[in-house]
Scaffold this motif. Structure first.
Motif, PDB file in Angstrom:
ATOM      1  N   SER A  78     -18.550 -20.437  33.045  1.00  0.00           N
ATOM      2  CA  SER A  78     -18.030 -21.671  33.659  1.00  0.00           C
ATOM      3  C   SER A  78     -17.101 -21.401  34.831  1.00  0.00           C
ATOM      4  N   GLY A  79     -16.541 -20.194  34.906  1.00  0.00           N
ATOM      5  CA  GLY A  79     -15.672 -19.852  36.029  1.00  0.00           C
ATOM      6  C   GLY A  79     -16.410 -19.630  37.335  1.00  0.00           C
ATOM      7  N   TYR A  80     -17.742 -19.511  37.270  1.00  0.00           N
ATOM      8  CA  TYR A  80     -18.528 -19.209  38.469  1.00  0.00           C
ATOM      9  C   TYR A  80     -19.386 -20.384  38.922  1.00  0.00           C
ATOM     10  N   VAL A  81     -19.334 -21.491  38.181  1.00  0.00           N
ATOM     11  CA  VAL A  81     -20.146 -22.653  38.546  1.00  0.00           C
ATOM     12  C   VAL A  81     -19.236 -23.832  38.859  1.00  0.00           C
ATOM     13  N   LYS A  82     -19.740 -24.736  39.712  1.00  0.00           N
ATOM     14  CA  LYS A  82     -18.938 -25.867  40.175  1.00  0.00           C
ATOM     15  C   LYS A  82     -18.614 -26.828  39.035  1.00  0.00           C
ATOM     16  N   ARG A  83     -19.643 -27.186  38.280  1.00  0.00           N
ATOM     17  CA  ARG A  83     -19.416 -28.067  37.135  1.00  0.00           C
ATOM     18  C   ARG A  83     -20.602 -27.965  36.180  1.00  0.00           C
ATOM     19  N   ILE A  84     -20.324 -28.247  34.915  1.00  0.00           N
ATOM     20  CA  ILE A  84     -21.382 -28.336  33.901  1.00  0.00           C
ATOM     21  C   ILE A  84     -21.216 -29.688  33.221  1.00  0.00           C
ATOM     22  N   ASP A  85     -22.152 -30.592  33.475  1.00  0.00           N
ATOM     23  CA  ASP A  85     -22.091 -31.907  32.846  1.00  0.00           C
ATOM     24  C   ASP A  85     -22.385 -31.793  31.351  1.00  0.00           C
ATOM     25  N   THR A  86     -21.929 -32.788  30.585  1.00  0.00           N
ATOM     26  CA  THR A  86     -22.073 -32.743  29.120  1.00  0.00           C
ATOM     27  C   THR A  86     -23.522 -32.584  28.655  1.00  0.00           C
ATOM     28  N   PRO A  87     -24.499 -33.341  29.206  1.00  0.00           N
ATOM     29  CA  PRO A  87     -25.887 -33.153  28.733  1.00  0.00           C
ATOM     30  C   PRO A  87     -26.397 -31.732  28.996  1.00  0.00           C
ATOM     31  N   VAL A  88     -26.030 -31.166  30.161  1.00  0.00           N
ATOM     32  CA  VAL A  88     -26.450 -29.793  30.496  1.00  0.00           C
ATOM     33  C   VAL A  88     -25.749 -28.802  29.571  1.00  0.00           C
ATOM     34  N   PHE A  89     -24.461 -29.050  29.284  1.00  0.00           N
ATOM     35  CA  PHE A  89     -23.716 -28.155  28.393  1.00  0.00           C
ATOM     36  C   PHE A  89     -24.384 -28.086  27.019  1.00  0.00           C
ATOM     37  N   LYS A  90     -24.903 -29.220  26.548  1.00  0.00           N
ATOM     38  CA  LYS A  90     -25.590 -29.244  25.254  1.00  0.00           C
ATOM     39  C   LYS A  90     -26.852 -28.383  25.283  1.00  0.00           C
ATOM     40  N   ILE A  91     -27.561 -28.412  26.416  1.00  0.00           N
ATOM     41  CA  ILE A  91     -28.763 -27.564  26.570  1.00  0.00           C
ATOM     42  C   ILE A  91     -28.368 -26.091  26.563  1.00  0.00           C
ATOM     43  N   LEU A  92     -27.280 -25.773  27.266  1.00  0.00           N
ATOM     44  CA  LEU A  92     -26.808 -24.386  27.310  1.00  0.00           C
ATOM     45  C   LEU A  92     -26.417 -23.903  25.914  1.00  0.00           C
ATOM     46  N   LYS A  93     -25.684 -24.735  25.184  1.00  0.00           N
ATOM     47  CA  LYS A  93     -25.228 -24.361  23.842  1.00  0.00           C
ATOM     48  C   LYS A  93     -26.415 -24.098  22.918  1.00  0.00           C
ATOM     49  N   LYS A  94     -27.471 -24.890  23.106  1.00  0.00           N
ATOM     50  CA  LYS A  94     -28.660 -24.757  22.271  1.00  0.00           C
ATOM     51  C   LYS A  94     -29.475 -23.519  22.650  1.00  0.00           C
ATOM     52  N   SER A  95     -29.447 -23.133  23.929  1.00  0.00           N
ATOM     53  CA  SER A  95     -30.368 -22.111  24.451  1.00  0.00           C
ATOM     54  C   SER A  95     -29.766 -20.714  24.550  1.00  0.00           C
ATOM     55  N   LEU A  96     -28.442 -20.608  24.618  1.00  0.00           N
ATOM     56  CA  LEU A  96     -27.804 -19.320  24.909  1.00  0.00           C
ATOM     57  C   LEU A  96     -26.975 -18.835  23.728  1.00  0.00           C
ATOM     58  N   PRO A  97     -26.931 -17.509  23.522  1.00  0.00           N
ATOM     59  CA  PRO A  97     -27.659 -16.464  24.253  1.00  0.00           C
ATOM     60  C   PRO A  97     -29.173 -16.596  24.056  1.00  0.00           C
ATOM     61  N   GLY A  98     -29.912 -16.270  25.109  1.00  0.00           N
ATOM     62  CA  GLY A  98     -31.358 -16.370  25.034  1.00  0.00           C
ATOM     63  C   GLY A  98     -32.015 -16.040  26.358  1.00  0.00           C
ATOM     64  N   PHE A 104     -26.926 -23.048  38.947  1.00  0.00           N
ATOM     65  CA  PHE A 104     -25.897 -24.055  39.205  1.00  0.00           C
ATOM     66  C   PHE A 104     -25.387 -23.931  40.633  1.00  0.00           C
ATOM     67  N   GLU A 105     -24.722 -24.988  41.098  1.00  0.00           N
ATOM     68  CA  GLU A 105     -23.923 -24.854  42.319  1.00  0.00           C
ATOM     69  C   GLU A 105     -22.772 -23.910  42.004  1.00  0.00           C
ATOM     70  N   SER A 106     -22.488 -22.995  42.912  1.00  0.00           N
ATOM     71  CA  SER A 106     -21.458 -21.997  42.635  1.00  0.00           C
ATOM     72  C   SER A 106     -20.060 -22.565  42.871  1.00  0.00           C
ATOM     73  N   SER A 107     -19.101 -22.032  42.137  1.00  0.00           N
ATOM     74  CA  SER A 107     -17.699 -22.400  42.346  1.00  0.00           C
ATOM     75  C   SER A 107     -17.174 -21.666  43.574  1.00  0.00           C
ATOM     76  N   THR A 108     -15.963 -22.019  43.981  1.00  0.00           N
ATOM     77  CA  THR A 108     -15.375 -21.395  45.187  1.00  0.00           C
ATOM     78  C   THR A 108     -15.086 -19.911  44.974  1.00  0.00           C
ATOM     79  N   SER A 109     -15.048 -19.454  43.719  1.00  0.00           N
ATOM     80  CA  SER A 109     -14.727 -18.042  43.477  1.00  0.00           C
ATOM     81  C   SER A 109     -15.874 -17.113  43.858  1.00  0.00           C
ATOM     82  N   VAL A 110     -17.119 -17.623  43.869  1.00  0.00           N
ATOM     83  CA  VAL A 110     -18.277 -16.745  44.108  1.00  0.00           C
ATOM     84  C   VAL A 110     -18.292 -16.169  45.520  1.00  0.00           C
ATOM     85  N   PRO A 111     -18.161 -16.989  46.598  1.00  0.00           N
ATOM     86  CA  PRO A 111     -18.141 -16.380  47.932  1.00  0.00           C
ATOM     87  C   PRO A 111     -16.966 -15.439  48.151  1.00  0.00           C
TER      88      PRO A 111
END
Length: 207
Positions: A78-98, A104-111
């Motif tokens: 989550s520190g490297y992405v701009k935002r994770i909406d709740t529906p997407v977060f649920k997909i991530l929780k279900k799928s990862l690790p995997g 995602f759109e990158s956060s300002t820390s990536v560049p």
């Protein structure tokens, strides 16, 4: 000097061997390692010289860098992405690790880390003990790409010793964690209003 070939137990990685991998990464080395899909090639995300070298090995310009980050968990990702909406977060929780890559759109820390303006970032949390042990010990993600094969019939090499023969003069260490897979990760684009499947790979479509 040719790369080192290091056998690591795929389910219970030996601590001293993981420490050896970390030593190579912290010295700006490039490693090849197994994942839950195909073998990957990568380096320490926070070592800019290593990232530049990885770009040369892969023959891509840093501006065209389209690689994924191997993260230890969703909190780190989550520190490297701009935002994770709740529906997407649920997909991530279900799928990862995997066997998935989520874009995602990158956060300002990536560049700031990479020194190039990257608008998107791919996030991977593989269900494999070796890369998770590496990023846990390293303390930050790896930046990574899949090991491709020049053979037009078999796209991905599964034998680590064969991979070693192919790349031993351009990387620093190859981890032999047993045979790899030959199907890449499933890729989900989360940059739009709705997540969408852009590559069907090993993981079932989670949408």
């Amino acid at each position: 000097m040719p790369a080192e070939l290091l056998k690591v137990h795929p389910h219970n990685p030996e601590g001293r061997k993981i420490n050896r991998v970390i030593e190579v990464l912290r010295n700006g080395g490039i490693i090849v390692y197994p994942t839950d899909t195909v073998y990957g090639i990568g380096c320490d995300l926070k070592n800019r010289r290593a990232v530049e070298r990885l770009c040369r090995v892969l023959d891509i310009r840093p501006q065209k860098l389209d690689l994924s980050f191997i993260c230890r968990d969703l909190s780190e990702a989550s520190g490297y992405v701009k935002r994770i909406d709740t529906p997407v977060f649920k997909i991530l929780k279900k799928s990862l690790p995997g066997p998935y890559t989520f874009i995602f759109e990158s956060s300002t820390s990536v560049p700031k880390i990479l020194g190039v303006n990257k608008k998107t970032v791919g996030i991977r949390i593989p269900a494999h003990a070796i890369p998770l042990a590496i990023v846990n010990e390293l303390g930050n993600p790896l930046i990574t790409a899949s090991i491709k094969d020049d053979d037009h019939i078999k796209e991905y090499t599964t034998d680590p010793e064969e991979i070693f023969d192919d790349v031993k003069n351009v990387v620093d260490l190859v981890i032999d964690g047993g045979p790899g897979g030959n199907i890449p990760s499933t890729v989900i684009d989360c940059t739009g209003d709705e997540p969408r499947l852009i590559r069907q790979g090993l993981g079932e479509n989670p949408l």
